[in-house]
Enzyme design. Structure first.
Site, PDB file in Angstrom:
ATOM      1  N   HIS A 194       0.817  -1.209   0.000  1.00 21.51           N
ATOM      2  CA  HIS A 194       0.000   0.000   0.000  1.00 21.51           C
ATOM      3  C   HIS A 194       0.852   1.260   0.000  1.00 21.51           C
ATOM      4  O   HIS A 194       0.494   2.262  -0.606  1.00 21.51           O
ATOM      5  CB  HIS A 194      -0.942  -0.012   1.209  1.00 21.51           C
ATOM      6  CG  HIS A 194      -2.101  -0.942   1.018  1.00 21.51           C
ATOM      7  ND1 HIS A 194      -2.875  -1.397   2.033  1.00 21.51           N
ATOM      8  CD2 HIS A 194      -2.599  -1.501  -0.102  1.00 21.51           C
ATOM      9  CE1 HIS A 194      -3.812  -2.198   1.553  1.00 21.51           C
ATOM     10  NE2 HIS A 194      -3.657  -2.277   0.257  1.00 21.51           N
ATOM     11  N   GLU A 438     -15.565  -8.527 -21.964  1.00 23.82           N
ATOM     12  CA  GLU A 438     -14.401  -9.033 -21.224  1.00 23.82           C
ATOM     13  C   GLU A 438     -14.430 -10.550 -21.089  1.00 23.82           C
ATOM     14  O   GLU A 438     -13.561 -11.150 -20.472  1.00 23.82           O
ATOM     15  CB  GLU A 438     -14.271  -8.338 -19.861  1.00 23.82           C
ATOM     16  CG  GLU A 438     -15.558  -8.210 -19.088  1.00 23.82           C
ATOM     17  CD  GLU A 438     -15.422  -7.368 -17.824  1.00 23.82           C
ATOM     18  OE1 GLU A 438     -14.319  -6.972 -17.453  1.00 23.82           O
ATOM     19  OE2 GLU A 438     -16.460  -7.131 -17.182  1.00 23.82           O
ATOM     20  N   ASP A 462      -9.761  -8.602 -17.974  1.00 22.01           N
ATOM     21  CA  ASP A 462     -10.433  -9.894 -17.885  1.00 22.01           C
ATOM     22  C   ASP A 462     -10.435 -10.623 -19.223  1.00 22.01           C
ATOM     23  O   ASP A 462     -10.341 -11.850 -19.254  1.00 22.01           O
ATOM     24  CB  ASP A 462     -11.874  -9.714 -17.377  1.00 22.01           C
ATOM     25  CG  ASP A 462     -11.894  -9.613 -15.866  1.00 22.01           C
ATOM     26  OD1 ASP A 462     -11.238 -10.443 -15.224  1.00 22.01           O
ATOM     27  OD2 ASP A 462     -12.534  -8.694 -15.337  1.00 22.01           O
ATOM     28  N   CYS A 509     -11.355   0.014 -21.656  1.00 22.09           N
ATOM     29  CA  CYS A 509     -11.058   0.557 -20.332  1.00 22.09           C
ATOM     30  C   CYS A 509     -10.135  -0.350 -19.515  1.00 22.09           C
ATOM     31  O   CYS A 509      -9.885  -0.083 -18.351  1.00 22.09           O
ATOM     32  CB  CYS A 509     -12.350   0.821 -19.562  1.00 22.09           C
ATOM     33  SG  CYS A 509     -13.335  -0.660 -19.334  1.00 22.09           S
TER      34      CYS A 509
HETATM   35  C1  PEP Z   1     -11.136  -5.201 -17.228  1.00 16.32           C
HETATM   36  O1  PEP Z   1     -11.424  -6.370 -16.947  1.00 16.32           O
HETATM   37  O2  PEP Z   1     -10.349  -4.869 -18.137  1.00 16.32           O
HETATM   38  C2  PEP Z   1     -11.728  -4.107 -16.446  1.00 16.32           C
HETATM   39  C3  PEP Z   1     -11.581  -2.840 -16.799  1.00 16.32           C
HETATM   40  O3  PEP Z   1     -12.379  -4.441 -15.309  1.00 16.32           O
HETATM   41  P1  PEP Z   1     -11.656  -4.800 -13.913  1.00 16.32           P
HETATM   42  O4  PEP Z   1     -10.177  -4.586 -14.078  1.00 16.32           O
HETATM   43  O5  PEP Z   1     -12.269  -3.912 -12.899  1.00 16.32           O
HETATM   44  O6  PEP Z   1     -12.047  -6.234 -13.753  1.00 16.32           O
HETATM   45 MG    MG Z   2     -13.067  -6.750 -15.614  1.00 18.23          MG
END
Ligand code: PEP
Ligand code: MG
Length: 584
Positions: A194, A438, A462, A509
Site C-alpha cells: 500500500h 471481457e 479480464d 477501459c
Molecule cells: C477489465 O477487466 O479490463 C476491467 C476494466 O475491469 P476490472 O479490471 O475492474 O475487472
Molecule cells: Mg473486468
C-alpha cells in the site's frame, strides 16, 4: 567515496536530496510474566493503547486534504478496521489472561499467528497484506512502549529530504508527505504494498526492497531514481551533473505534458480520439480534470461497497454518482454496475453469502451476481436512473457472456423505472446502456449483442485472463498474460468491427488502453475511445498527437495476421524504433 545501491523502483522521479533515517519499523519487545492480580490492569493497558493508536490514525485520516486520490484514505480506513477487528482486540486480551503475560508479548504472539496465515497465501497481493498487520501492530506496540510514533522529516529548505526507513506504513507516508518529504527508500516493501501504491498516487519517488539501506549516512547527499530503482550516495561531480540534467529534462517533460491539458487528442492526420479516465471512488475525480480527462470511461462502483458491513443505500449511491457528475459538468460519465465477486467481496469476504466458490473468477461475479441477487442490484439501478437527470450518463454491465443476461438486466431496469415513475420520481433523461466485452464469448457474439446496446467497452484485463485461461493475479502464470497474443488482438478486432457494423461506439477501459507501447497498435486497429488511469492520460495524448493513422493501419493488419505473440512483439518493437528514428 560514493556508494551505489539498488532496489525496486516503485514510483518514478529523480530526487537529489539529503538522507534522513527514521525509526518507523518494528519494535523490540520484552517478555514478562504477570502476577494474577495484575492481569486485569494489563488488559486495560492494552485496550487503552489500542484506543490511542486508533485516535492517532483517525487524526491522520482527518488531515488528508480534500480531493486526494481515494486510495490514500482507503488504506487508513483499512488499518482502522483492522484495529477494531476481534483478531487484534479480543484475541490479544484473551492471550494476556490465559498466559498471564504482558500486553507487548501477547500482541507479538498474536501478530506472529496472523502473519503466518498471510505468508501461506498463494496470492502475491494478499501475501503483502501481512505488512498491514505489522504496521498496525507496530503502532500499538509503540504506544505500549511509550515510544511516540513521531516521524519528523527534519526538513531543511536547502535540500529535499530523502527518508530512509526499515519500512513505512501508509499512515507514515501520508504524515511524511504532509511534512514535506521528497522521496523515500525502505529496506522492506514491494511494488504491491500500500505504501508503494500511495507513493505513486502522491507522486513521491520511492524505492523499496533496498538491501543495505541502513549503510546510507544521516545527512549525506543521495540521488534516487524511482524509475530504475538506482541509488547513489555521496555522488561525485559527474554523477551529480548527470542526474541534475536528467531531473531538469523530466521537469521540462512534465511541464510540456501539462500544456496539453486543453489540446484535443488528435492524430497528425486529423483523427479525433476520446480520452477518458478510470476511477474507483468519487474523490478520484479531482485528478481527472487536472489531466484533461474528457469524462469518465470507467467508474468501478464496487469500491463503494468494499470494506463495509452493509451495502450503501440508494441515496448514498446517488450522492456518489452525482458528485462525480457535478465535478465534471456536462462530460460523459460511464458508470459500471457492480462487479463484486471473485477478488472483490462485500465485507472483505468475511461473511460469505453462499457456498465458497472453487473458482471465483468463473463464479458468481459481476452481472451474474447482480441478476442472482436483485435486492443488491435494484438500489443501484434506481440510483443510476435518478442520476441520469444530472449529466449525460452511460451505464455498462460487467462480465456479460450472453444475450439473455443483457435482456434480463434490461427487464430489471424497466421494472425499476416503472417503480420510480409510480412513486412520482421524475426521470427526465435516460442513460445509454452498454456491455463490457471481457468474456471471449461476448467478443465472439459481439454482432448479436451490438443490436441490443448503445455502446461496448472492452475490459482487456479480464478478456486476456479468460481468453488465455490464466488467473490475472496468479504470479506463477503471469508470464502467460500477454496482451499481444493474436487471440486477444483478434477478439478486440472482432468487437471493434461489430461496433462499426452496428454503428455503436467501442471503448476500451482495461490496462491495455493506457499502455504507451500498445496505443499505436490499438489506434491502427480502429479504437477511438481510450479510458485509463488519470495519471496516464497526458502521455497517451502526447503520443496520439504524434501519430499518423495511415502508418498504423498496416501495423495493425500485420499484427492481426501474426501467428504468435513474439512476432507481434517484434513488429511493434520495430515500429517504435523506426518511429523514434523518424522523430530524431
Ligand atoms: C477489465 O477487466 O479490463 C476491467 C476494466 O475491469 P476490472 O479490471 O475492474 O475487472
Ligand atoms: Mg473486468
Amino acid at each position: 567515496m560514493s556508494l551505489a545501491l539498488a532496489g525496486t523502483g516503485v514510483a518514478r522521479g529523480i530526487v537529489i536530496g539529503r538522507v534522513h533515517h527514521i525509526q518507523a519499523g518494528s519494535t523490540d519487545v520484552t517478555e514478562r510474566k504477570l502476577d494474577a492480580d495484575k492481569v486485569h490492569a494489563e488488559c486495560d493497558r492494552f485496550r487503552a493503547a489500542r484506543g490511542t493508536a486508533t485516535d492517532e490514525l483517525r487524526a491522520i485520516r482527518d488531515a488528508i486534504p480534500a480531493g486526494s486520490p481515494s486510495d490514500i484514505s482507503a488504506f487508513i480506513e483499512s488499518h482502522l478496521l483492522m484495529l477494531q477487528d476481534a483478531t487484534l482486540s479480543d484475541a490479544v486480551v484473551k492471550l494476556i489472561e490465559e498466559r498471564q503475560c504482558n500486553a507487548e508479548w501477547a500482541l507479538r504472539m498474536q501478530r506472529d499467528a496472523l502473519v503466518s496465515v498471510f505468508e501461506q497465501m498463494d496470492d502475491p497481493y494478499l501475501r503483502t497484506r501481512k505488512d498491514d498487520v505489522d504496521h498496525v501492530v507496530t503502532r500499538i506496540q509503540r504506544v505500549l512502549l511509550d515510544q511516540p510514533h513521531s516521524i519528523e522529516t527534519d526538513t531543511d529548505d536547502s535540500q529535499p529530504t530523502v527518508v530512509v526507513a526499515e519500512d513505512l506504513a501508509p499512515a507514515d507516508v501520508i504524515t511524511l508527505h504532509n511534512n514535506g518529504l521528497a522521496a523515500f527508500i525502505t529496506e522492506a516493501g514491494s511494488p504491491l504494498s500500500h505504501s508503494a501504491i500511495l507513493a505513486r498516487s502522491l507522486g513521491i519517488p520511492a524505492i523499496v526492497s533496498v538491501r543495505g539501506a541502513r549503510l546510507l549516512q544521516e545527512g549525506e547527499t543521495v540521488i534516487i531514481d524511482g524509475k530504475s530503482g538506482f541509488i547513489v550516495a555521496a555522488p561525485d561531480e559527474n554523477a551529480l551533473q548527470q542526474y541534475s540534467d536528467a531531473q531538469a529534462e523530466e521537469k521540462a517533460w512534465r511541464a510540456r505534458l501539462a500544456e496539453l491539458k486543453h489540446q484535443p487528442a488528435e492524430t497528425l492526420d486529423g483523427n479525433r480520439v476520446q480520452l477518458r479516465a478510470n476511477i474507483e471512488l468519487p474523490e478520484d475525480v479531482g485528478v481527472c480534470d487536472e489531466n484533461g480527462a474528457e469524462g469518465i470511461g470507467l467508474y468501478r462502483t464496487e469500491f463503494l461497497y468494499l470494506n463495509r458491513d452493509v451495502a450503501p443505500t440508494e441515496q448514498q449511491q446517488l450522492d456518489a454518482y452525482t458528485s462525480v457528475m457535478l465535478a465534471l459538468p456536462n462530460q460523459s460519465i460511464t458508470i459500471r454496475t457492480l462487479d463484486l465477486g471473485a477478488d472483490k467481496q462485500l465485507d472483505g469476504g468475511r461473511q460469505p453469502s453462499g457456498p465458497v466458490a472453487n473458482n471465483p473468477a468463473l463464479g458468481l461475479r459481476g452481472i451474474r451476481l447482480c441478476l442472482h441477487d436483485s435486492e443488491l442490484f435494484k438500489p443501484q439501478l434506481r440510483a443510476l436512473l435518478r442520476a441520469a437527470n444530472t449529466s449525460p450518463l452511460r451505464v455498462m454491465l460487467p462480465m456479460i457472456s450472453n444475450l439473455q443476461e443483457l435482456q434480463q438486466a434490461k427487464a430489471m431496469i424497466e421494472s425499476v423505472r416503472a417503480e420510480l415513475i409510480a412513486e412520482g420520481v421524475s426521470l427526465n433523461q435516460d442513460f445509454k446502456l452498454g456491455a463490457m466485452i471481457e468474456v471471449p464469448a461476448a467478443a465472439l457474439c459481439a454482432d448479436q449483442l451490438a443490436q441490443h446496446v448503445d455502446f461496448f467497452s472492452i475490459g482487456t484485463n479480464d478478456l486476456i485472463q479468460y481468453a488465455l485461461a490464466i488467473d490475472r493475479i496468479d504470479d506463477q502464470v503471469n508470464y502467460l498474460y500477454d496482451p499481444l497474443h493474436p487471440a486477444v488482438l483478434r477478439l478486440i478486432s472482432m468487437t471493434l468491427a461489430a461496433g462499426k457494423r452496428h454503428n455503436i461506439p467501442v471503448a476500451m477501459c482495461g490496462e491495455m488502453a493506457g499502455d504507451l507501447h500498445l496505443v499505436p497498435l490499438l489506434l491502427g486497429m480502429g479504437l477511438r475511445e481510450f479510458s485509463t488511469h488519470p495519471a496516464n492520460l497526458l502521455e497517451v495524448k502526447h503520443l496520439i498527437r504524434q501519430l499518423q493513422l495511415s502508418d498504423l493501419e498496416p501495423l495493425a493488419e500485420a499484427a492481426l495476421n501474426s501467428s504468435d505473440a513474439q512476432t507481434v512483439a517484434s513488429l511493434l518493437d520495430d515500429w517504435h524504433r523506426q518511429h523514434k528514428a523518424q522523430k530524431a
